[in-house]
Motif scaffolding. Sequence first.
Motif, PDB file in Angstrom:
ATOM      1  N   LEU A  23      53.186  43.573  46.237  1.00  0.00           N
ATOM      2  CA  LEU A  23      52.999  43.236  44.832  1.00  0.00           C
ATOM      3  C   LEU A  23      53.611  41.877  44.506  1.00  0.00           C
ATOM      4  N   MET A  27      51.628  38.630  43.135  1.00  0.00           N
ATOM      5  CA  MET A  27      51.980  38.064  41.829  1.00  0.00           C
ATOM      6  C   MET A  27      52.265  36.566  41.901  1.00  0.00           C
ATOM      7  N   GLN A  28      52.444  36.045  43.091  1.00  0.00           N
ATOM      8  CA  GLN A  28      52.620  34.602  43.239  1.00  0.00           C
ATOM      9  C   GLN A  28      51.307  33.864  42.996  1.00  0.00           C
ATOM     10  N   ASN A  30      48.415  35.672  41.305  1.00  0.00           N
ATOM     11  CA  ASN A  30      47.619  36.316  40.262  1.00  0.00           C
ATOM     12  C   ASN A  30      48.512  36.966  39.206  1.00  0.00           C
ATOM     13  N   ALA A  31      47.975  37.105  38.015  1.00  0.00           N
ATOM     14  CA  ALA A  31      48.659  37.858  36.962  1.00  0.00           C
ATOM     15  C   ALA A  31      48.603  39.346  37.307  1.00  0.00           C
ATOM     16  N   LEU A  32      49.584  40.092  36.837  1.00  0.00           N
ATOM     17  CA  LEU A  32      49.644  41.528  37.133  1.00  0.00           C
ATOM     18  C   LEU A  32      48.357  42.229  36.730  1.00  0.00           C
ATOM     19  N   ILE A  35      45.651  42.209  39.368  1.00  0.00           N
ATOM     20  CA  ILE A  35      45.947  42.846  40.654  1.00  0.00           C
ATOM     21  C   ILE A  35      45.580  44.319  40.588  1.00  0.00           C
ATOM     22  N   LYS A  58      50.597  50.617  38.745  1.00  0.00           N
ATOM     23  CA  LYS A  58      51.198  49.414  39.329  1.00  0.00           C
ATOM     24  C   LYS A  58      52.391  48.948  38.506  1.00  0.00           C
ATOM     25  N   GLU A  59      52.381  49.222  37.207  1.00  0.00           N
ATOM     26  CA  GLU A  59      53.513  48.880  36.350  1.00  0.00           C
ATOM     27  C   GLU A  59      54.764  49.675  36.732  1.00  0.00           C
ATOM     28  N   LEU A  62      56.273  47.760  39.559  1.00  0.00           N
ATOM     29  CA  LEU A  62      56.973  46.589  39.035  1.00  0.00           C
ATOM     30  C   LEU A  62      58.289  47.003  38.372  1.00  0.00           C
TER      31      LEU A  62
END
Length: 98
Positions: A23, A27-28, A30-32, A35, A58-59, A62
């Motif tokens: 993840l 995130m480097q 693309n925006a969350l 993804i 996915k949150e 994170l």
Amino acid sequence: MYSKNSSVDRRILKSQQALKKSLLTLMQQNALKEITIKDIVEGADLNRGTFYKHYQYKEDLLDNILEDVIEDLTYSFREPYKDRETFEIENLYDHRMD
């Protein structure tokens, strides 16, 4: 990283670490919101079932990463003062001055 629970199965830790790394790598670029879980598990070389065994969204993954960061920061801050009974805030050592 500070390890709070060494009794967790190493396979679980390995899977969770792979998902976290995947993840963060994604995130480097693309925006969350861009993804997908498919992207995450492919990057981790795991299957979707493994993801859902540990996280619902996915949150949640994170959030778990952020919890790790906060836990590490807290540990790093407290470690130099763990053996002191008391201390005064104005006497805290500024490690940046080294």
